[in-house]
Design a protein around this motif. Structure first.
Motif, short mmCIF file in Angstrom:
data_model
loop_
_atom_site.label_atom_id
_atom_site.label_comp_id
_atom_site.label_asym_id
_atom_site.label_seq_id
_atom_site.Cartn_x
_atom_site.Cartn_y
_atom_site.Cartn_z
N GLN A 52 0.83 -1.20 0.00
CA GLN A 52 0.00 0.00 0.00
C GLN A 52 0.87 1.25 0.00
OE1 GLN A 52 -3.42 0.36 -0.32
NE2 GLN A 52 -2.77 2.49 -0.58
N ALA A 53 1.97 1.22 0.76
CA ALA A 53 2.87 2.37 0.80
C ALA A 53 3.47 2.63 -0.59
CB ALA A 53 3.98 2.14 1.82
N ALA A 54 3.78 1.55 -1.31
CA ALA A 54 4.32 1.70 -2.66
C ALA A 54 3.29 2.36 -3.58
CB ALA A 54 4.73 0.33 -3.22
N VAL A 55 2.03 1.93 -3.46
CA VAL A 55 0.97 2.53 -4.27
C VAL A 55 0.82 4.01 -3.90
CG1 VAL A 55 -1.52 2.53 -4.74
CG2 VAL A 55 -0.26 0.36 -4.64
N ASP A 56 0.74 4.26 -2.59
CA ASP A 56 0.56 5.64 -2.14
C ASP A 56 1.68 6.55 -2.66
OD1 ASP A 56 -1.72 4.96 -0.74
OD2 ASP A 56 -0.69 4.70 1.18
N GLU A 57 2.87 6.02 -2.61
CA GLU A 57 4.04 6.82 -3.00
C GLU A 57 3.97 7.24 -4.47
OE1 GLU A 57 7.72 4.64 -2.42
OE2 GLU A 57 8.60 5.74 -4.10
N VAL A 58 3.70 6.28 -5.35
CA VAL A 58 3.71 6.63 -6.78
C VAL A 58 2.49 7.49 -7.13
CG1 VAL A 58 5.12 4.65 -7.45
CG2 VAL A 58 2.61 4.44 -7.53
N VAL A 59 1.36 7.22 -6.51
CA VAL A 59 0.15 8.01 -6.79
C VAL A 59 0.35 9.45 -6.31
CG1 VAL A 59 -2.25 8.34 -6.11
CG2 VAL A 59 -1.46 6.08 -6.86
N THR A 60 0.85 9.60 -5.11
CA THR A 60 1.08 10.94 -4.56
C THR A 60 2.07 11.72 -5.40
OG1 THR A 60 0.70 10.03 -2.35
CG2 THR A 60 1.75 12.18 -2.46
N SER A 61 3.14 11.05 -5.81
CA SER A 61 4.17 11.73 -6.60
C SER A 61 3.62 12.17 -7.95
CB SER A 61 5.37 10.80 -6.82
OG SER A 61 5.93 10.42 -5.58
N ALA A 62 2.86 11.29 -8.60
CA ALA A 62 2.32 11.63 -9.92
C ALA A 62 1.33 12.78 -9.80
CB ALA A 62 1.67 10.41 -10.56
#
Lengths: 316, 316
Positions: A52-62
């Motif tokens: 979930q942290a990996a998903v959050d990270e890329v979504v937030t960055s994009a």
């Protein structure tokens, strides 16, 4: 007009795969904006929280990279299957800690409530991408395929996507191949994925004496004329063709676009597949199917996820 | 109102099969009017003129039986495949003198120009019938199957028929079965039809020592517990289940309705099929598929041909 208040419609595209999750902003012409593209590793060793942290990270960055003249019009999520399309849940075979995980809603939490979020299987997303701006443009009866660690795919029939009641249509890796009895992780026998994925092809070659361990080594051995490598690529190519012939018998396809790392093992892989299809001599509607490489390679999954937004008219 | 000028909408249904052609008038409730039903033999020994005469005979007879309060609203033709849907041509495998034969227009010549004539594969017609008034009512993701001299079928996905660009979607008899290498007349290997049709099942049993020659004899031997007959029915049932699992992997089906003469060899045929599907333990979206007998038996093909008229909204 050049009014500076005209905003560029952008989709947030998210692709959750067996080794990484990626996110990027994609235009309505199917262009991935490079500065908005982020990735993070996934895989079977990760905990649910890490995934979930990996998903959050890329979504937030994009999302943080949204340009000043950009308008976020929707979010498209392509995920490794199986999925539960209706409820937006994912159960990727390769991420056993996520079973019925509410990925769609977890991604939706990052955007305002009026931004639609659509989740589909990654194989369907890739097929949409090929239909939109890739090798299947102009065709209404298309199967997209990825031949890599596994074998996945998606269908567009009569110009519209096929999801099925659960969202899992397109699992062409689990169409069986006559004369092959390789056991499949799904419980089936002779499934295409059990024969023709990269790792399965390498494993078969190793049982015949091949000493390499990767698809790249198998490709090099094939190019050098190694007898076992040739037999292995031929075997997997034929299985591909048999599954494509079966799929075409069932749904009458015009074009099959194949991508994924192992599809590049040799152009001859496509020739062996075409030869197997051509043996269906009595059925012109089967032998007519064209088997081509995908047009989009690495960008396909993200463009396809964006197509869930920009090409929503093709969905059903 | 009971105004006698209100006419009953009727479809002329025509079913062209490998052994006979039938025609009848069918109501918009899916009822075949018995007094309007006519049949004539077809088969591989007939000339083109004899086949056309058989079609003309049943069509003329059925039309002549139009009741005074009946209004002919359309003609539906179901034909053994392959077909060319766009041009209304048929090339039934079992009638080699007809290749690209303009059946739709030859039938249309019997009715006035304002009566629409629709031609589809017989497997699709049967699937429409089951979806309309048979065992698949209320489902949007359906495969109909006929297991008889051959193995045919049709698909309804997302509530609409799937024809494909040529009209030949639904050839489930040419989906392959892993671990089976029976050569198929189409040129394929391990196709369902090459394993599990009535004649192929009997032929396999004969090679194991069975002395009967018909499906009926095999059914009797199975009921009596004959070891070879049991093995033969089990083998064909498993192949059915494997092909259904493959089809469900590809298009995510809810229900598969199976009819045709050989489907009655034993209720256990269905059990063996279900067992093979159940082995796909990792994929709930596959094991969920229900396998049931068709609800309409002998009337299915004509009701399905009529559905091409009365249920035109389901077509695509």
């Amino acid at each position: 007009m050049t009014d500076s208040t005209v905003l560029v419609p952008l989709a947030l595209a998210v692709d959750l795969g067996g080794t990484k999750v990626e996110a990027a902003l994609v235009t309505d012409a199917g262009v991935v904006l490079p500065a908005t593209r982020f990735r993070s590793p996934t895989g079977p060793g990760r905990t649910s929280e890490e995934l979930q942290a990996a998903v959050d990270e890329v979504v937030t960055s994009a999302l943080a990279a949204l340009p000043a003249d950009g308008l976020l019009v929707g979010v498209g999520v392509g995920s490794a299957g199986p999925v539960d399309e209706q409820h937006g849940l994912v159960s990727p075979l390769n991420m056993p800690v996520w079973r019925g995980y509410p990925l769609r809603d977890r991604v939706a939490a990052h955007v305002s409530a009026d931004v639609p979020v659509t989740l589909r299987m990654d194989g369907l997303a890739i097929t949409l991408a090929e239909h939109w701006v890739g090798a299947a443009q102009g065709h209404d009866h298309v199967m997209g395929m990825i031949v890599s660690t596994g074998v996945g795919g998606g269908l567009i029939l009569h110009g519209r996507t096929v999801s099925g009641p659960t969202g899992n249509a397109g699992h062409v890796g689990h169409v069986e191949c006559g004369g092959f009895d390789d056991p499949c992780a799904c419980g089936g026998t002779g499934c295409l994925e059990a024969v023709a994925s990269g790792p399965k092809t390498v494993a078969w070659a190793q049982r015949q004496g091949f000493t390499g361990t990767t698809g790249e080594e198998l490709a090099a051995a094939y190019a050098a004329g190694d007898e076992v490598a040739v037999a292995a690529v031929k075997r997997s190519g034929r299985a591909l063709g048999q599954a494509i012939a079966a799929a075409t018998s069932l749904v009458d396809l015009e074009v099959v676009a194949i991508g994924g790392g192992f599809s590049h093992v040799s152009p001859d892989l496509f020739e062996y597949a075409r030869q197997a299809v051509a043996e269906r001599v009595e059925f012109g509607f089967v032998t007519k199917v064209r088997i081509v490489p995908t047009g989009l390679s690495q960008d396909g999954p993200l463009i396809g996820a964006a197509a869930l937004v920009h090409r929503a008219d093709v969905l059903r």
